[in-house]
Design a protein around this motif. Structure first.
Motif, PDB file in Angstrom:
ATOM      1  N   LEU A 135     -48.201   8.905  46.292  1.00 27.98           N
ATOM      2  CA  LEU A 135     -47.776  10.530  46.461  1.00 27.98           C
ATOM      3  C   LEU A 135     -46.627  10.159  47.012  1.00 27.98           C
ATOM      4  N   PRO A 136     -45.260  10.465  46.606  1.00 29.98           N
ATOM      5  CA  PRO A 136     -43.927  10.105  46.931  1.00 29.98           C
ATOM      6  C   PRO A 136     -43.377  11.387  47.176  1.00 29.98           C
ATOM      7  N   CYS A 137     -42.082  11.876  48.323  1.00 31.46           N
ATOM      8  CA  CYS A 137     -41.679  12.902  48.599  1.00 31.46           C
ATOM      9  C   CYS A 137     -40.816  12.754  47.530  1.00 31.46           C
ATOM     10  N   LEU A 138     -40.893  13.872  46.524  1.00 33.45           N
ATOM     11  CA  LEU A 138     -39.851  14.167  45.404  1.00 33.45           C
ATOM     12  C   LEU A 138     -38.277  14.448  46.502  1.00 33.45           C
ATOM     13  N   LEU A 139     -38.727  15.110  46.846  1.00 30.72           N
ATOM     14  CA  LEU A 139     -36.932  14.999  47.596  1.00 30.72           C
ATOM     15  C   LEU A 139     -36.765  14.186  48.292  1.00 30.72           C
ATOM     16  N   ARG A 140     -37.104  13.758  48.993  1.00 29.36           N
ATOM     17  CA  ARG A 140     -36.832  11.927  49.208  1.00 29.36           C
ATOM     18  C   ARG A 140     -36.412  10.818  48.317  1.00 29.36           C
ATOM     19  N   THR A 141     -36.789  11.625  47.316  1.00 32.82           N
ATOM     20  CA  THR A 141     -36.987  10.188  46.166  1.00 32.82           C
ATOM     21  C   THR A 141     -35.699  10.016  45.626  1.00 32.82           C
ATOM     22  N   VAL A 142     -35.288  11.714  45.271  1.00 31.49           N
ATOM     23  CA  VAL A 142     -34.131  12.739  44.500  1.00 31.49           C
ATOM     24  C   VAL A 142     -33.088  12.959  45.503  1.00 31.49           C
ATOM     25  N   THR A 143     -33.161  12.357  46.603  1.00 31.74           N
ATOM     26  CA  THR A 143     -31.954  13.068  47.268  1.00 31.74           C
ATOM     27  C   THR A 143     -31.388  12.408  48.629  1.00 31.74           C
ATOM     28  N   GLY A 144     -32.824  11.213  49.454  1.00 31.84           N
ATOM     29  CA  GLY A 144     -33.064  10.464  50.325  1.00 31.84           C
ATOM     30  C   GLY A 144     -32.827  11.379  52.114  1.00 31.84           C
ATOM     31  N   VAL A 145     -33.284  12.445  51.387  1.00 35.35           N
ATOM     32  CA  VAL A 145     -33.227  13.141  52.862  1.00 35.35           C
ATOM     33  C   VAL A 145     -34.781  13.026  52.646  1.00 35.35           C
ATOM     34  N   PRO A 146     -35.343  13.773  53.665  1.00 41.77           N
ATOM     35  CA  PRO A 146     -37.017  13.569  53.922  1.00 41.77           C
ATOM     36  C   PRO A 146     -36.828  15.335  54.209  1.00 41.77           C
ATOM     37  N   CYS A 147     -38.097  15.294  53.608  1.00 42.55           N
ATOM     38  CA  CYS A 147     -38.843  17.268  53.406  1.00 42.55           C
ATOM     39  C   CYS A 147     -39.541  17.100  54.733  1.00 42.55           C
ATOM     40  N   PRO A 148     -39.628  18.416  55.667  1.00 40.15           N
ATOM     41  CA  PRO A 148     -40.516  18.623  56.916  1.00 40.15           C
ATOM     42  C   PRO A 148     -42.070  17.944  56.633  1.00 40.15           C
ATOM     43  N   ALA A 149     -42.851  17.466  55.091  1.00 39.68           N
ATOM     44  CA  ALA A 149     -43.896  17.237  54.449  1.00 39.68           C
ATOM     45  C   ALA A 149     -44.008  16.137  54.376  1.00 39.68           C
ATOM     46  N   CYS A 150     -43.199  15.137  54.884  1.00 40.99           N
ATOM     47  CA  CYS A 150     -42.804  13.433  55.152  1.00 40.99           C
ATOM     48  C   CYS A 150     -43.777  12.768  56.166  1.00 40.99           C
ATOM     49  N   GLY A 151     -44.502  12.135  55.197  1.00 40.28           N
ATOM     50  CA  GLY A 151     -45.307  11.667  56.352  1.00 40.28           C
ATOM     51  C   GLY A 151     -47.236  12.629  56.556  1.00 40.28           C
ATOM     52  N   LEU A 152     -47.286  13.301  55.709  1.00 46.73           N
ATOM     53  CA  LEU A 152     -48.692  14.100  55.652  1.00 46.73           C
ATOM     54  C   LEU A 152     -49.736  13.260  55.682  1.00 46.73           C
ATOM     55  N   THR A 153     -49.577  12.502  54.137  1.00 51.17           N
ATOM     56  CA  THR A 153     -50.811  12.225  53.731  1.00 51.17           C
ATOM     57  C   THR A 153     -50.867  11.136  54.317  1.00 51.17           C
ATOM     58  N   THR A 154     -50.346  10.470  55.511  1.00 54.68           N
ATOM     59  CA  THR A 154     -50.099   9.123  56.742  1.00 54.68           C
ATOM     60  C   THR A 154     -50.766   9.475  57.434  1.00 54.68           C
ATOM     61  N   ALA A 155     -50.362  11.052  57.635  1.00 57.12           N
ATOM     62  CA  ALA A 155     -51.220  11.606  58.627  1.00 57.12           C
ATOM     63  C   ALA A 155     -52.570  11.971  59.023  1.00 57.12           C
ATOM     64  N   ALA A 156     -52.255  12.500  57.859  1.00 58.61           N
ATOM     65  CA  ALA A 156     -54.018  13.244  56.789  1.00 58.61           C
ATOM     66  C   ALA A 156     -55.423  11.732  57.389  1.00 58.61           C
ATOM     67  N   VAL A 157     -54.931  10.217  57.228  1.00 54.84           N
ATOM     68  CA  VAL A 157     -55.718   9.359  56.224  1.00 54.84           C
ATOM     69  C   VAL A 157     -55.275   8.844  57.775  1.00 54.84           C
ATOM     70  N   ALA A 158     -54.525   8.680  58.666  1.00 47.82           N
ATOM     71  CA  ALA A 158     -54.883   8.276  60.191  1.00 47.82           C
ATOM     72  C   ALA A 158     -55.996   9.686  60.666  1.00 47.82           C
ATOM     73  N   LEU A 159     -55.411  11.043  60.627  1.00 47.02           N
ATOM     74  CA  LEU A 159     -56.434  11.568  61.572  1.00 47.02           C
ATOM     75  C   LEU A 159     -58.418  11.599  60.855  1.00 47.02           C
ATOM     76  N   VAL A 160     -58.431  11.054  59.821  1.00 49.40           N
ATOM     77  CA  VAL A 160     -59.866  11.461  59.749  1.00 49.40           C
ATOM     78  C   VAL A 160     -60.336  10.203  59.293  1.00 49.40           C
ATOM     79  N   HIS A 161     -59.420   8.650  59.717  1.00 45.23           N
ATOM     80  CA  HIS A 161     -60.065   7.792  60.451  1.00 45.23           C
ATOM     81  C   HIS A 161     -59.615   7.727  61.961  1.00 45.23           C
TER      82      HIS A 161
END
Lengths: 165, 134
Positions: free
Chosen positions: B35-61
């Motif tokens: 689930l790539p961050c489209l903003l980061r893919t296009v511009t190289g700049v991360p967005c405020p929601a970057c890392g949420l998938t990683t964080a959600a997976v870590a938290l439920v585990h």
């Protein structure tokens, strides 16, 4: 008494309210986020078999280079999938407001101003506008969770609403 | 069925996200999906929601630390999910009254708070992913 009253010669000067703005404070029947996501998943499932068939029958690894290679079946299945998706999400949904997924979940895509279908071109442009929903950290796709009219950014740009049938 | 309030809807989304996060590692291992961050893919700049998938997976585990380091916003969503689950249950049982729509002033305040959270998260993500930029 209904307004404007029957026989009022000036009645035609009062345009009907835009779709979704129900009178007398009644709740507007906007489709919920869950049913919208469900409809999108059903639409995606309708074309997923073509992607699977393309991957199974159309792709292989070049024994000489070790790189992925694709035969004619791959592109045939991809084109078939595109045609099915185009018919479902643009042609049919544009003409009737309902793709297969929306029909299954009893929701409908409408033009906000007219309350009618948006046409195949409008449905295509709206799907293109979904790119902006993704570019904004996917927040645009979540916007219906708190928006008054439960619209995504694409809905706002294209003046569309998704309502319960 | 009654119309759900915005916090309840966010809680419902959080519950769905938790289910998705629980099965996400299996899905990615089998298909290579991401689930790539489209903003980061296009511009190289991360967005405020970057890392949420990683964080959600870590938290439920149950991995609290990695979840916080990936995106602390996930704890807000988790709190909203738990709280709204309790609220929906109490309201369904008739113990609590159905939610009332917020006033326009309350909505404005909530919007500002969400905006501030987004800015804070964006700074956090830029510091995490682009330390040379920020």
């Amino acid at each position: 008494m209904a307004y404007p009253p029957p026989g009022d010669p000036y009645a035609s000067q009062f345009p009907p309210p835009p779709y979704g703005q129900s009178p007398y404070g009644q709740p507007a029947p906007y489709a919920g986020w869950g049913s919208r996501v469900g409809a999108y998943l059903i639409d995606s499932l309708c074309v997923a078999p073509f992607g699977i068939l393309a991957a199974v029958f159309g792709s292989s690894v070049d024994p000489a280079t070790g790189l992925p290679s694709f035969n004619a079946s791959y592109f045939l299945f991809l084109i078939l999938g595109f045609v099915v998706a185009g018919y479902n999400r643009w042609f049919q949904a544009g003409r009737t407001g309902q793709s297969w997924g929306r029909k299954a979940l009893n929701i409908r895509l409408l033009n906000e101003a007219t309350g009618g279908p948006i046409g195949a071109g409008g449905a295509f442009v709206r799907d293109l506008a979904h790119i902006l929903d993704g570019l904004s950290c996917y927040i645009g796709f979540l916007w219906p969770l708190w928006d008054d009219k439960k619209q995504t950014f694409a809905d706002k740009i294209c003046n569309t609403l998704v309502v319960r049938s | 069925m009654r119309e759900f309030s915005v916090p309840e809807r966010l809680g419902g989304f959080g519950a769905l996200a938790a289910v998705g996060a629980a099965i996400w590692p299996t899905v990615t291992a089998g298909t290579g999906m991401a689930l790539p961050c489209l903003l980061r893919t296009v511009t190289g700049v991360p967005c405020p929601a970057c890392g949420l998938t990683t964080a959600a997976v870590a938290l439920v585990h149950g991995r609290i630390g990695p979840a916080f380091l990936a995106n602390p916003l996930i704890f807000g969503l988790a709190a909203c999910t738990v709280a709204s689950g309790v609220l929906v249950a109490l309201r369904a049982a008739g113990v609590m009254a159905p939610p009332r729509p917020w006033s326009s002033a309350q909505r404005r305040r909530a919007g500002r708070a969400a905006g501030l959270l987004a800015v804070a998260s964006w700074l956090f993500q830029m510091h995490r992913l682009q330390p040379d930029l920020f």
